[in-house]
Design an enzyme around this catalytic site. Structure first.
Site, PDB file in Angstrom:
ATOM      1  N   ARG A 163       0.827  -1.214   0.000  1.00  0.00           N
ATOM      2  CA  ARG A 163       0.000   0.000   0.000  1.00  0.00           C
ATOM      3  C   ARG A 163       0.863   1.267   0.000  1.00  0.00           C
ATOM      4  NH1 ARG A 163      -3.229  -3.598  -0.721  1.00  0.00           N
ATOM      5  NH2 ARG A 163      -5.403  -3.621  -0.014  1.00  0.00           N
ATOM      6  N   SER A 234     -10.834  -0.751   2.917  1.00  0.00           N
ATOM      7  CA  SER A 234     -10.042  -0.858   4.150  1.00  0.00           C
ATOM      8  C   SER A 234      -9.672   0.544   4.613  1.00  0.00           C
ATOM      9  CB  SER A 234      -8.726  -1.596   3.891  1.00  0.00           C
ATOM     10  OG  SER A 234      -8.967  -2.899   3.469  1.00  0.00           O
ATOM     11  N   GLU A 330      -5.202   3.837   5.960  1.00  0.00           N
ATOM     12  CA  GLU A 330      -4.794   3.554   4.594  1.00  0.00           C
ATOM     13  C   GLU A 330      -5.364   4.631   3.671  1.00  0.00           C
ATOM     14  OE1 GLU A 330      -6.450   1.805   1.357  1.00  0.00           O
ATOM     15  OE2 GLU A 330      -5.969  -0.208   2.054  1.00  0.00           O
TER      16      GLU A 330
HETATM   17  N1  EPU Z   1     -10.215 -10.720  10.094  1.00  0.00           N
HETATM   18  C1  EPU Z   1     -10.873 -10.783  11.296  1.00  0.00           C
HETATM   19  N2  EPU Z   1     -11.891  -9.900  11.506  1.00  0.00           N
HETATM   20  C2  EPU Z   1     -12.276  -9.002  10.576  1.00  0.00           C
HETATM   21  C3  EPU Z   1     -11.587  -8.940   9.346  1.00  0.00           C
HETATM   22  C4  EPU Z   1     -10.557  -9.821   9.126  1.00  0.00           C
HETATM   23  O1  EPU Z   1     -10.578 -11.591  12.164  1.00  0.00           O
HETATM   24  O2  EPU Z   1     -13.221  -8.251  10.840  1.00  0.00           O
HETATM   25  C5  EPU Z   1      -9.163 -11.715   9.828  1.00  0.00           C
HETATM   26  C6  EPU Z   1      -9.639 -12.736   8.801  1.00  0.00           C
HETATM   27  O3  EPU Z   1     -10.266 -13.809   9.422  1.00  0.00           O
HETATM   28  C7  EPU Z   1      -8.359 -13.155   8.142  1.00  0.00           C
HETATM   29  C8  EPU Z   1      -7.479 -11.914   8.236  1.00  0.00           C
HETATM   30  O4  EPU Z   1      -8.069 -11.070   9.207  1.00  0.00           O
HETATM   31  O5  EPU Z   1      -7.737 -14.187   8.842  1.00  0.00           O
HETATM   32  C9  EPU Z   1      -7.354 -11.199   6.916  1.00  0.00           C
HETATM   33  O6  EPU Z   1      -8.638 -10.826   6.441  1.00  0.00           O
HETATM   34  P1  EPU Z   1      -8.937 -10.634   4.886  1.00  0.00           P
HETATM   35  O7  EPU Z   1      -8.466 -11.793   4.130  1.00  0.00           O
HETATM   36  O8  EPU Z   1     -10.365 -10.244   4.759  1.00  0.00           O
HETATM   37  O9  EPU Z   1      -8.002  -9.476   4.418  1.00  0.00           O
HETATM   38  P2  EPU Z   1      -7.545  -8.125   5.109  1.00  0.00           P
HETATM   39  O10 EPU Z   1      -6.115  -8.249   5.465  1.00  0.00           O
HETATM   40  O11 EPU Z   1      -8.493  -7.762   6.189  1.00  0.00           O
HETATM   41  C10 EPU Z   1      -6.680  -7.117   2.862  1.00  0.00           C
HETATM   42  C11 EPU Z   1      -6.793  -5.822   2.098  1.00  0.00           C
HETATM   43  C12 EPU Z   1      -8.131  -5.752   1.356  1.00  0.00           C
HETATM   44  C13 EPU Z   1      -8.207  -6.938   0.411  1.00  0.00           C
HETATM   45  C14 EPU Z   1      -8.081  -8.245   1.239  1.00  0.00           C
HETATM   46  C15 EPU Z   1      -8.051  -9.488   0.398  1.00  0.00           C
HETATM   47  C16 EPU Z   1      -5.478  -4.226   3.371  1.00  0.00           C
HETATM   48  C17 EPU Z   1      -5.489  -3.015   4.232  1.00  0.00           C
HETATM   49  N3  EPU Z   1      -6.673  -4.692   2.995  1.00  0.00           N
HETATM   50  O12 EPU Z   1      -7.676  -7.104   3.887  1.00  0.00           O
HETATM   51  O13 EPU Z   1      -8.108  -4.564   0.577  1.00  0.00           O
HETATM   52  O14 EPU Z   1      -9.447  -6.948  -0.297  1.00  0.00           O
HETATM   53  O15 EPU Z   1      -6.840  -8.204   1.983  1.00  0.00           O
HETATM   54  O16 EPU Z   1      -6.837  -9.623  -0.247  1.00  0.00           O
HETATM   55  O17 EPU Z   1      -4.403  -4.735   3.048  1.00  0.00           O
HETATM   56  C18 EPU Z   1      -8.777  -2.265   0.473  1.00  0.00           C
HETATM   57  O18 EPU Z   1      -7.582  -1.980   0.445  1.00  0.00           O
HETATM   58  O19 EPU Z   1      -9.663  -1.376   0.445  1.00  0.00           O
HETATM   59  C19 EPU Z   1      -9.177  -3.665   0.610  1.00  0.00           C
HETATM   60  C20 EPU Z   1     -10.443  -4.026   0.755  1.00  0.00           C
END
Ligand code: EPU
Length: 334
Positions: A163, A234, A330
């Site tokens: 990012r 995010s 972000e």
């Molecule tokens: N998780 C939780 N609770 C929550 C959300 C997530 O426990 O409320 C846990 C999930 O269970 C999982 C981990 O956190 O084990 C990661 O969650 P997820 O795969 O949904 O991805 P993220 O790290 O929360 C990132 C990006 C998203 C992107 C997803 C999928 C960032 C800041 N965000 O989210 O990007 O869609 O991975 O690759 O890196 C964006 O930038 O606007 C965005 C949506």
């Protein structure tokens, strides 16, 4: 170019903040840019706004909002294996994904469903489901906003990170991205490294179309529909901590999710930390944290910039108190 005075930004930010700016300038053609520099439009406070899907306006913007709307997808080079596309900044990201599906170009499909415009994509190196846009960017064309001259950066010169890029640092407020060059594959291949994606595809044979549909379904199940709920995806970055810090945290919270970064550090899931801090699905008035993905701060209706600001500041401070981790937004906050 079109210039509007005292212009409402309500329809230009997906958070649906009801604020305005002193001046709003639409750039209809790349060739207008040097003239804009001559007119001094880049000399006062200005902010370049793409689709408005990664910006939180917290007040009236005292300056010029520059909004590139010039579009176009050009094939610059083609071999049996690859195609090199130069895509104008004002092109919608979703139109580029549609174009890739139509022409069977591989590489960007995991980034389907991300709102915004092509010109914004390198700034924060958009990423999802195991892919970052830097994986396909060959170069980025831009203009210096001080002199109006064009320049181009190679992928390496863009200094892409998680990012992050040179456009968020050294070049912040110093350039306007005009075109992004993508090198895409014509040979069928898919990235199914993200477990939820591989699980959802299951035994189906992947195609560009069904992969994109699957990703859009995953996103729809986790992320708000920006046509209905104000947000900017995010809101926070996933924090990177040292391995020592991680070990201390794990002793107290053994179920913490983490991803390796390098020898010394790991990345944690901010969504999980926010959920553990009790914020998932919490709503105060019209501001809150989304109930299916705690990384997303939402405007459920008519939240004011102040309410959204209080919400995200409270999230940061609660996570800090519990985990001693300072979350960084972000989104760009103005
Ligand atoms: N998780 C939780 N609770 C929550 C959300 C997530 O426990 O409320 C846990 C999930 O269970 C999982 C981990 O956190 O084990 C990661 O969650 P997820 O795969 O949904 O991805 P993220 O790290 O929360 C990132 C990006 C998203 C992107 C997803 C999928 C960032 C800041 N965000 O989210 O990007 O869609 O991975 O690759 O890196 C964006 O930038 O606007 C965005 C949506």
């Amino acid at each position: 170019m079109n210039i509007y005075k005292n212009y409402s930004l309500k329809n230009h930010n997906t958070f649906k903040m009801d604020v305005s700016c002193d001046r709003f300038v639409e750039i209809e053609a790349e060739t207008d840019i040097p003239a804009m520099v001559m007119k001094g439009l880049f000399r006062e406070p200005f902010y370049i706004l793409g689709g408005g899907s990664n910006t939180l306006f917290t007040q009236h913007y005292r300056g010029t909002i520059i909004h590139p709307i010039f579009k176009g997808i050009q094939v610059m080079e083609e071999t049996d294996d690859h195609v090199l596309l130069a895509v104008s900044a004002g092109e919608e990201w979703s139109s580029l994904i549609d174009y890739c599906i139509e022409h069977q170009y591989y590489g960007l499909e995991n980034l389907a469903g991300i709102p915004g415009n092509v010109g914004s994509s390198p700034v924060q190196n958009i990423g999802a489901y195991g892919v970052e846009v830097k994986d396909c960017i060959e170069r980025v064309d831009a203009y210096y906003t001080l002199y109006g001259n064009a320049f181009s950066l190679t992928n390496e010169q863009c200094q892409f990170g998680y990012r992050n890029s040179i456009f968020k640092n050294e070049y912040k407020n110093h350039c306007l991205i005009s075109r992004v060059w993508f090198r895409l594959s014509k040979k069928e291949h898919y990235n199914l490294s993200y477990k939820a994606l591989a699980d959802a595809i299951g035994n189906e044979t992947p195609t560009l179309k069904n992969l994109v549909n699957t990703i859009i379904n995953i996103r729809n199940n986790k992320l708000p529909d920006i046509r209905k709920i104000g947000c900017a995806g995010s809101f926070f970055k996933n924090p990177v901590v040292t391995k020592a810090q991680h070990a201390t945290l794990l002793a107290q919270h053994p179920d913490l999710v983490s991803y390796p970064v390098d020898e010394e550090s790991v990345k944690l899931a901010a969504g999980q930390l926010i959920e553990k801090a009790g914020w998932k699905g919490k709503r105060i008035g019209d501001a809150g944290v989304y109930d299916k993905q705690a990384l997303v701060v939402v405007n459920y209706g008519n939240a004011s910039p102040k309410e959204i600001t209080q919400t995200y500041e409270n999230v940061i401070s609660d996570v800090k108190n519990i985990f001693d981790i300072e979350l960084s937004p972000e989104v760009n906050i103005l």
